[in-house]
Design an enzyme around this catalytic site. Structure first.
Site, short mmCIF file in Angstrom:
data_model
loop_
_atom_site.label_atom_id
_atom_site.label_comp_id
_atom_site.label_asym_id
_atom_site.label_seq_id
_atom_site.Cartn_x
_atom_site.Cartn_y
_atom_site.Cartn_z
N ASP A 273 -4.23 3.91 -8.72
CA ASP A 273 -5.29 2.93 -7.60
C ASP A 273 -5.36 1.44 -8.50
OD1 ASP A 273 -7.54 2.01 -6.84
OD2 ASP A 273 -9.05 3.59 -5.85
N GLY B 232 7.51 1.16 1.25
CA GLY B 232 8.52 0.23 0.33
C GLY B 232 9.52 -0.87 1.52
N GLY B 233 8.91 -0.91 2.99
CA GLY B 233 9.19 -1.70 3.80
C GLY B 233 10.10 -3.31 2.94
N LYS B 234 8.58 -4.01 2.10
CA LYS B 234 9.27 -4.68 1.62
C LYS B 234 9.42 -4.60 0.81
CE LYS B 234 4.83 -6.81 4.77
NZ LYS B 234 4.70 -5.17 4.69
N CYS C 108 -1.38 -6.59 8.25
CA CYS C 108 -1.32 -7.31 9.96
C CYS C 108 -2.31 -6.82 10.30
CB CYS C 108 -0.37 -5.53 9.86
SG CYS C 108 -1.01 -4.40 10.16
N ALA D 291 2.75 0.03 -2.03
CA ALA D 291 4.30 -0.26 -1.51
C ALA D 291 4.62 0.41 -0.44
CB ALA D 291 4.48 -0.15 -2.72
N ASP E 7 1.56 2.90 -5.66
CA ASP E 7 0.46 3.09 -4.45
C ASP E 7 0.09 4.21 -4.48
OD1 ASP E 7 0.68 2.31 -0.71
OD2 ASP E 7 0.49 3.60 -1.52
C1 LIG Z 1 -0.79 -2.29 4.70
S1 LIG Z 1 0.12 -0.36 3.71
C2 LIG Z 1 1.41 -0.90 2.42
C3 LIG Z 1 2.80 -0.92 3.67
C4 LIG Z 1 3.78 -1.88 2.95
N1 LIG Z 1 3.74 -2.50 2.07
C5 LIG Z 1 5.22 -1.13 3.93
O1 LIG Z 1 5.38 -2.89 3.88
O2 LIG Z 1 5.83 -0.87 4.30
C6 LIG Z 1 -1.11 -0.33 2.20
C7 LIG Z 1 -0.58 0.98 1.56
O3 LIG Z 1 -2.02 0.51 0.52
C8 LIG Z 1 -2.21 1.73 -0.38
N2 LIG Z 1 -3.22 1.69 -1.15
C9 LIG Z 1 -4.95 2.03 -0.40
N3 LIG Z 1 -5.84 1.25 -1.53
C10 LIG Z 1 -4.93 1.11 -2.45
C11 LIG Z 1 -5.12 0.92 -3.61
N4 LIG Z 1 -6.35 1.14 -4.57
N5 LIG Z 1 -4.52 1.30 -4.42
C12 LIG Z 1 -3.00 1.00 -4.60
N6 LIG Z 1 -2.41 1.58 -3.10
C13 LIG Z 1 -3.44 1.24 -2.21
C14 LIG Z 1 -1.87 2.59 0.91
O4 LIG Z 1 -1.67 4.00 0.40
C15 LIG Z 1 -0.90 2.02 2.04
O5 LIG Z 1 0.68 3.08 1.40
#
Ligand SMILES: C[S@@+](CC[C@H](N)C(=O)[O-])C[C@H]1O[C@@H](n2cnc3c(N)ncnc32)[C@H](O)[C@@H]1O
Length: 451
Positions: A315, A268-270, A387, A265, A288
């Site tokens: 995780d 949290g944009g989405k 992205c 998340a 997250d």
């Molecule tokens: C692309 S960003 C998400 C952006 C978010 N969805 C938004 O729209 O603002 C990916 C996110 O995955 C989280 N992340 C990385 N590995 C992870 C894991 N194993 N389990 C859960 N979250 C994880 C990172 O901390 C990061 O915040």
């Protein structure tokens, strides 16, 4: 410590040069030192920082052409001050040449002394006098050199794109990547409508455009706009979100009665777009590994009046059945990625990534998608998004997933927005004026539909 505009830009650029300091983090870290600057000075500082990062190869090519000292032997602050001065000379009409040169010379004199200041002065003055003598790579005879130097794309990435895109398409892509992207808002339909918000913005004198594919998006034209100063910010009438990112939650299509998991998340944009699509009903878990991001998500949910969003610091790869007592109707995996689709917003990314990063991220993305797949209700939807437009992070991840998981099928994106693309959502800055995103909608079959 207080800095003037260019000192601040130099500090941000030096911090950004460290491998793990993203531009966002560097901007956050120095923001207390910029508090005393006027808004036009802050805007100038940002323009220099982003401009230097966007055009770095081009600036370095010029410096190398007019300097007797090779770039590899130059002190990083000296090289950075030269890049800043040259950027102002070549790209910022509002800064007169003498001001670009004098401020650069003074900046480095205070740091490194008179001798280095003389060197910086010489290189910048030579550039002004002799720029017309430079031989820049011609796109017709040396397209790779042209893209690498004139459009400042790292060579390894330019080679990949040349193998994938046509000549016109790649030139257009490179041009748009180096332009300032639009500021796009997502109207918060829990509190207003897009048309109502648009009226508020235009009445306050802002020039706006409605986004063409997302029914919630409004782009505000112009530069240096302070988001917090836009009408409706305090009332939570909008969030800042690029149109491509808006399309991801729309493609997931969560319904008001659904139980939803946003497995990565972040801020949290989405998640909060989903809450708005669900009309503040249903149940969303935002998960997250980073508790700091989830705390900011909760604060933003409050500003937007999005209701209760359950947050979970966990995780995804280590999550077990006991962490989730129920299955979800919708699961979003907005996976960590190279970010190569959002270079116009994060120009520092292009200097930090390598081909190895693409492979490393793709491995992680495959694992995350597999881990999330077990949490989806039969008949439910799993949406994978990144992205980045690199195939290893896009269709290769989905193909590997579908090979393994016979209980899933790909649902064509055509049915979602009538986009001129069939299997996946793929967006680009060129032509579409959106960030580069990829998304695939995967449906988990029920025992009946499997046979
Ligand atoms: C692309 S960003 C998400 C952006 C978010 N969805 C938004 O729209 O603002 C990916 C996110 O995955 C989280 N992340 C990385 N590995 C992870 C894991 N194993 N389990 C859960 N979250 C994880 C990172 O901390 C990061 O915040």
């Amino acid at each position: 410590m207080t800095w003037d505009t260019r000192q601040a830009a130099l500090e941000i650029l030096l911090q950004t040069d460290q491998k793990h300091a993203t531009l966002d983090r560097a901007l956050d870290a120095v923001s207390p030192n910029l508090a005393h600057l006027s808004q036009p000075d802050k805007n100038l500082c940002h323009a220099i920082v982003f401009g230097v990062l966007r055009h770095r190869n081009f600036l370095d090519f010029i410096i190398q052409s007019f300097s007797k000292i090779p770039l590899t032997r130059m002190d990083l602050p000296v090289l950075t001050v030269l890049r800043m001065g040259l950027f102002q000379l070549r790209f910022l009409d509002r800064v007169p040449d003498f001001a670009a040169i004098d401020t650069s010379v003074n900046l480095i004199k205070n740091r490194n002394g008179k001798k280095t200041a003389g060197f910086v002065n010489g290189v910048l003055r030579n550039t002004v006098r002799q720029f017309h003598t430079l031989n820049l790579p011609d796109p017709h005879t040396d397209l790779l050199g042209h893209i690498t130097i004139v459009h400042s794309i790292p060579e390894w990435l330019a080679e990949r794109w040349l193998a994938r895109y046509g000549n016109e398409q790649i030139l257009e892509l490179c041009r748009t990547i180096n332009q300032v992207p639009p500021l796009t808002l997502r109207a918060n339909t829990l509190k207003t409508t897009r048309s109502e918000l648009n009226d508020i913005l235009t009445a306050a004198g802002f020039d706006t455009r409605l986004t063409s594919l997302s029914p919630h998006g409004i782009s505000v034209m112009g530069s240096g706009i302070r988001i917090e100063a836009l009408p409706g910010f305090d009332q939570g009438l909008f969030a800042v979100q690029d149109e491509a990112a808006q399309l991801v939650s729309l493609m997931l299509d969560p319904q008001p009665h659904h139980i939803v998991l946003d497995a990565c998340a972040g801020l949290g944009g989405k998640t909060l777009h989903m809450a708005q699509i669900m009309g503040g009903q249903g149940k969303i878990t935002a998960m997250d590994t980073d508790p700091g991001k989830l705390a900011l998500l909760t604060a933003e949910a409050h500003r937007l009046g999005a209701g209760e969003i359950q947050t979970l610091t966990l995780d995804l790869m280590k999550a077990g059945q006991t962490d989730f007592p129920q299955y979800f109707d919708r699961v979003l995996v907005d996976a960590p990625c190279t970010g190569l689709g959002v270079l116009r917003r994060n120009p520092d990314t292009k200097w930090k990534r390598s081909f190895q990063d693409i492979l490393r991220m793709a491995g992680q993305q495959k694992k995350l998608l597999n881990a999330a797949a077990n949490r989806v209700k039969p008949g439910g939807i799993l949406l994978y998004a990144v992205c980045s437009g690199e195939p290893e992070e896009n269709e290769h991840v989905v193909t590997a997933f579908l090979k393994k998981r016979k209980d899933y099928v790909l649902e064509p994106v055509m049915d979602c927005f009538g986009l001129p693309m069939d299997r996946y959502l793929t967006t680009f800055p060129n032509g579409m004026d959106m960030d580069g995103f990829f998304a695939a909608r995967l449906k988990r079959l029920t025992p009946e539909t499997r046979s």
